[in-house]
Design a protein around this motif. Structure first.
Motif, PDB file in Angstrom:
ATOM      1  N   ILE A  92     -10.589  17.653 -39.993  1.00  0.00           N
ATOM      2  CA  ILE A  92     -10.418  18.931 -40.689  1.00  0.00           C
ATOM      3  C   ILE A  92     -10.208  18.703 -42.183  1.00  0.00           C
ATOM      4  N   GLU A  93      -9.347  17.757 -42.529  1.00  0.00           N
ATOM      5  CA  GLU A  93      -9.078  17.502 -43.951  1.00  0.00           C
ATOM      6  C   GLU A  93     -10.343  17.078 -44.688  1.00  0.00           C
ATOM      7  N   SER A  94     -11.124  16.198 -44.071  1.00  0.00           N
ATOM      8  CA  SER A  94     -12.359  15.741 -44.701  1.00  0.00           C
ATOM      9  C   SER A  94     -13.359  16.886 -44.849  1.00  0.00           C
ATOM     10  N   ALA A  95     -13.506  17.709 -43.802  1.00  0.00           N
ATOM     11  CA  ALA A  95     -14.460  18.824 -43.836  1.00  0.00           C
ATOM     12  C   ALA A  95     -14.062  19.850 -44.896  1.00  0.00           C
ATOM     13  N   LEU A  96     -12.768  20.138 -45.020  1.00  0.00           N
ATOM     14  CA  LEU A  96     -12.319  21.111 -46.021  1.00  0.00           C
ATOM     15  C   LEU A  96     -12.569  20.589 -47.430  1.00  0.00           C
ATOM     16  N   LYS A  97     -12.236  19.347 -47.697  1.00  0.00           N
ATOM     17  CA  LYS A  97     -12.455  18.778 -49.032  1.00  0.00           C
ATOM     18  C   LYS A  97     -13.935  18.762 -49.389  1.00  0.00           C
ATOM     19  N   TYR A  98     -14.773  18.400 -48.441  1.00  0.00           N
ATOM     20  CA  TYR A  98     -16.221  18.311 -48.692  1.00  0.00           C
ATOM     21  C   TYR A  98     -16.790  19.675 -49.060  1.00  0.00           C
ATOM     22  N   ASN A  99     -16.197  20.745 -48.541  1.00  0.00           N
ATOM     23  CA  ASN A  99     -16.715  22.098 -48.788  1.00  0.00           C
ATOM     24  C   ASN A  99     -15.919  22.855 -49.849  1.00  0.00           C
ATOM     25  N   GLY A 100     -15.080  22.141 -50.608  1.00  0.00           N
ATOM     26  CA  GLY A 100     -14.404  22.754 -51.744  1.00  0.00           C
ATOM     27  C   GLY A 100     -13.090  23.424 -51.421  1.00  0.00           C
ATOM     28  N   TYR A 101     -12.488  23.135 -50.292  1.00  0.00           N
ATOM     29  CA  TYR A 101     -11.193  23.698 -49.928  1.00  0.00           C
ATOM     30  C   TYR A 101     -10.162  22.568 -49.896  1.00  0.00           C
ATOM     31  N   ARG A 102      -8.920  22.922 -49.678  1.00  0.00           N
ATOM     32  CA  ARG A 102      -7.872  21.899 -49.708  1.00  0.00           C
ATOM     33  C   ARG A 102      -7.018  21.988 -48.455  1.00  0.00           C
ATOM     34  N   MET A 103      -6.486  20.858 -48.070  1.00  0.00           N
ATOM     35  CA  MET A 103      -5.513  20.810 -46.978  1.00  0.00           C
ATOM     36  C   MET A 103      -4.138  21.106 -47.579  1.00  0.00           C
ATOM     37  N   LEU A 160     -17.358  15.172 -40.490  1.00  0.00           N
ATOM     38  CA  LEU A 160     -16.580  14.963 -41.716  1.00  0.00           C
ATOM     39  C   LEU A 160     -17.103  15.803 -42.882  1.00  0.00           C
ATOM     40  N   ASP A 161     -18.375  16.208 -42.834  1.00  0.00           N
ATOM     41  CA  ASP A 161     -18.920  17.048 -43.907  1.00  0.00           C
ATOM     42  C   ASP A 161     -18.878  18.535 -43.564  1.00  0.00           C
ATOM     43  N   GLY A 162     -18.243  18.882 -42.432  1.00  0.00           N
ATOM     44  CA  GLY A 162     -18.107  20.288 -42.059  1.00  0.00           C
ATOM     45  C   GLY A 162     -19.198  20.819 -41.162  1.00  0.00           C
ATOM     46  N   THR A 163     -20.197  19.991 -40.854  1.00  0.00           N
ATOM     47  CA  THR A 163     -21.242  20.412 -39.917  1.00  0.00           C
ATOM     48  C   THR A 163     -20.640  20.526 -38.518  1.00  0.00           C
ATOM     49  N   ASP A 215     -20.686  39.683 -28.981  1.00  0.00           N
ATOM     50  CA  ASP A 215     -21.413  39.245 -30.182  1.00  0.00           C
ATOM     51  C   ASP A 215     -21.399  37.716 -30.259  1.00  0.00           C
ATOM     52  N   ILE A 216     -22.559  37.114 -30.179  1.00  0.00           N
ATOM     53  CA  ILE A 216     -22.669  35.655 -30.241  1.00  0.00           C
ATOM     54  C   ILE A 216     -23.053  35.267 -31.668  1.00  0.00           C
ATOM     55  N   ILE A 217     -22.122  34.643 -32.378  1.00  0.00           N
ATOM     56  CA  ILE A 217     -22.317  34.267 -33.777  1.00  0.00           C
ATOM     57  C   ILE A 217     -22.477  32.750 -33.857  1.00  0.00           C
ATOM     58  N   GLY A 218     -23.713  32.299 -33.983  1.00  0.00           N
ATOM     59  CA  GLY A 218     -23.983  30.873 -34.103  1.00  0.00           C
ATOM     60  C   GLY A 218     -23.907  30.423 -35.553  1.00  0.00           C
ATOM     61  N   VAL A 219     -23.099  29.411 -35.850  1.00  0.00           N
ATOM     62  CA  VAL A 219     -22.956  28.916 -37.224  1.00  0.00           C
ATOM     63  C   VAL A 219     -23.273  27.423 -37.267  1.00  0.00           C
ATOM     64  N   GLU A 220     -23.802  26.976 -38.402  1.00  0.00           N
ATOM     65  CA  GLU A 220     -24.209  25.577 -38.547  1.00  0.00           C
ATOM     66  C   GLU A 220     -23.100  24.702 -39.106  1.00  0.00           C
ATOM     67  N   ASN A 221     -22.191  25.302 -39.901  1.00  0.00           N
ATOM     68  CA  ASN A 221     -21.126  24.507 -40.526  1.00  0.00           C
ATOM     69  C   ASN A 221     -19.912  25.391 -40.789  1.00  0.00           C
ATOM     70  N   ILE A 222     -18.832  24.782 -41.218  1.00  0.00           N
ATOM     71  CA  ILE A 222     -17.588  25.514 -41.428  1.00  0.00           C
ATOM     72  C   ILE A 222     -17.704  26.504 -42.586  1.00  0.00           C
ATOM     73  N   LYS A 223     -18.501  26.171 -43.611  1.00  0.00           N
ATOM     74  CA  LYS A 223     -18.664  27.082 -44.763  1.00  0.00           C
ATOM     75  C   LYS A 223     -19.273  28.396 -44.315  1.00  0.00           C
ATOM     76  N   GLN A 224     -20.260  28.315 -43.422  1.00  0.00           N
ATOM     77  CA  GLN A 224     -20.887  29.522 -42.917  1.00  0.00           C
ATOM     78  C   GLN A 224     -19.891  30.363 -42.125  1.00  0.00           C
ATOM     79  N   ALA A 225     -19.040  29.711 -41.342  1.00  0.00           N
ATOM     80  CA  ALA A 225     -18.022  30.439 -40.577  1.00  0.00           C
ATOM     81  C   ALA A 225     -17.019  31.114 -41.509  1.00  0.00           C
ATOM     82  N   ILE A 226     -16.589  30.404 -42.569  1.00  0.00           N
ATOM     83  CA  ILE A 226     -15.637  30.975 -43.542  1.00  0.00           C
ATOM     84  C   ILE A 226     -16.247  32.186 -44.219  1.00  0.00           C
ATOM     85  N   ASP A 227     -17.503  32.052 -44.662  1.00  0.00           N
ATOM     86  CA  ASP A 227     -18.176  33.165 -45.345  1.00  0.00           C
ATOM     87  C   ASP A 227     -18.349  34.367 -44.423  1.00  0.00           C
ATOM     88  N   PHE A 228     -18.561  34.120 -43.140  1.00  0.00           N
ATOM     89  CA  PHE A 228     -18.700  35.219 -42.183  1.00  0.00           C
ATOM     90  C   PHE A 228     -17.392  36.001 -42.081  1.00  0.00           C
TER      91      PHE A 228
END
Length: 512
Positions: free
Chosen positions: A47-58, A110-113, A152-165
């Protein structure tokens, strides 16, 4: 700030909603409670690695994550996404007001995928039952979840897409598929067909009877006679799966992680052929957190056991109870899990170690008593649960090269379906009985009545051929199925005579 997100845990073939309570307060350290396993505890690093890679912080504060109910052990990496979104919302890095409307599952790279997870179908069914608006999950699992309507089935490719949703920055259209159209378009699409089999008419007939009555069968013959080839074609003549059967079967394969990426509803009957080195746990299911075995993966289909005597004795013996009860019960200290196991057992074996006992052209080189010892590897109680014993002879050159067209699986299946419809009507008042093979002994006497001529024939056969007492009920059940295929209410002498042929291994002295 306290935020709740929702995931799910799968036990057996059923799912249970898990609440992730995330609280970020002044202090230090990261705490995870609620019986998580090591894979969940390690999620902090992903989680920490994925958040940092996508511009967020732990958050560099005290983070407490409680997975409730705390009494159920949670396993696997599928909770990465709901925990990560809970941490972001609790630390005011994203909006959290819509998180409670959705079940959320997914493993983070680790990259949020997002990576796919297993057990999606029972989770989606439970989410709809509990009134959730939708299901946010990896896009690879979306087709499987979309089997469930009104969700509603919401398919997302990465964590950034889920956050934006959840922040309302992107609008993801829920995936909708017409399950019934897909099911009808692909039902009974089998690659193997009986139209491609030359000769072996007597074996085709035996397998047709097995399919019509749901009977277990064993084929005995030399190497290369076509036992495996014929067994692989059996699912193509079984009645088409109903929608309910398809859902049951798909749930089991989903829990076991056998569906594959982008898979949807299973529309053909499963055919499982485990290797003879399989363990008893792999066959019936088990493990620390019980998983379905090959028996349950064969539910509503065929379990094929090639070279039956080569399987370990313990493996063969654990099949006896599932064959009778049509379910597998796995008990642990804190729980008992039932997996469905309504399958047809089709087995094959050589008649002896060298394979050429009773061969029309080749001599058997096995010594005295070797053949009987080989057959004795398969116990009497297991043979007792196999209705048809079929002797397979090699196909001649003339049969292999003849040009006449053989009967297709579709034509055979039509007769099988008609026979099954007769049985459905016969057993309509008995919810747990659907075919002749499932009849208990007391019902056999009522439904499989034979006339005086039939009784005389059966008595003569049992005396002259040395048939064992356990063959009696089996012969009556099989003759009832043969009569159903012929469309007659009465079991005639010719039906009994044909059924008697299928008890090879019950004959005294068959192996010398």
């Amino acid at each position: 700030m306290l935020i709740k997100t929702f995931g799910s845990a799968v036990q057996g073939v059923n799912a249970y909603t898990i609440t992730m309570e995330v609280n970020v307060t002044p202090g230090t350290k990261y705490y995870m409670v609620g019986l998580p396993d090591n894979a969940i505890k390690e999620s902090e690093q992903r989680i920490e690695s994925a958040l940092k890679y996508n511009g967020y912080r732990m958050p560099r504060q005290k983070v407490v994550i409680n997975m409730a109910p705390a009494g159920i052990r949670k396993e696997g990496s599928a909770y990465d996404l709901p925990i990560a979104l809970g941490i972001l919302a609790a630390s005011d890095q994203m909006r959290g007001e819509r998180l409670g409307e959705y079940i959320i599952m997914g493993e983070l790279s680790l990259d949020g995928t997002l990576r796919p997870v297993k057990g999606i179908l029972p989770i989606a069914i439970q989410a709809r039952k509990e009134g959730f608006k939708g299901f946010v999950l990896p896009v690879q699992n979306a087709n499987e979840a979309a089997i469930v309507n009104k969700l509603d089935i919401i398919g997302v490719e990465n964590i950034k897409q889920a956050i934006d949703f959840f922040d309302g920055k992107v609008d993801i259209t829920p995936l909708v598929i017409d399950t019934r159209d897909i099911f009808q378009a692909t039902v009974n699409q089998y690659e193997a067909d009986f139209a491609h089999v030359q000769g072996q008419e007597n074996i085709k007939r035996a397998l047709e009877i097995a399919a019509a009555g749901g009977h277990n069968a064993i084929m005995i013959g030399p190497p290369g006679a076509g036992k495996t080839m014929l067994a692989k074609r059996l699912p193509s003549i079984l009645p088409p799966l109903t929608m309910q059967e398809a859902l049951e079967t798909t749930k089991i394969h989903s829990v076991a992680g056998k569906l594959g990426e982008s898979a949807s509803l299973l529309s053909t009957r499963p055919f499982r052929a485990p290797h003879h080195t399989i363990s008893d746990v792999a066959l019936v299911g088990g493990g620390g957190v019980p998983q379905p075995g090959e028996i349950s993966l064969s539910h509503n289909g065929v379990l094929f056991m090639d070279e039956l005597p080569e399987f370990k004795r313990t493996v063969l013996e654990v099949m006896r109870q599932p064959l009778e009860e049509r379910r597998v019960s796995i008990s642990r200290a804190k729980m008992t899990i039932d997996f469905p196991a309504n399958f047809m057992l089709i087995a094959s074996m050589n008649p002896c170690p060298c394979g050429y006992y009773n061969h029309p052209d080749k001599d058997c080189v096995c010594g005295p008593g070797v053949v009987q010892r080989y057959l004795n590897k398969v116990s009497g109680p297991l043979l007792d649960r196999i209705d048809l014993h079929v002797e397979v002879t090699p196909v001649t050159f003339d049969q292999m090269t003849e040009s006449r067209k053989t009967e297709s699986s579709e034509a055979i299946r039509e007769r099988v379906v008609k026979a099954r419809q007769i049985q459905e009507e016969r057993f309509k008042d008995f919810p747990n009985i659907h075919s002749n093979a499932m009849m208990p002994s007391q019902m056999v006497k009522e439904i499989c009545e034979i006339n005086a001529g039939g009784k005389a024939l059966l008595k003569t056969a049992m005396e002259r051929l040395g048939l064992s007492a356990r063959a009696y009920d089996r012969i009556l059940k099989v003759s009832r199925t043969i009569a159903d295929l012929a469309g007659t209410d009465e079991i005639k002498i010719e039906h009994l005579a044909e059924a008697i042929q299928y008890r090879s291994l019950d004959r005294e002295g068959w192996a010398g």
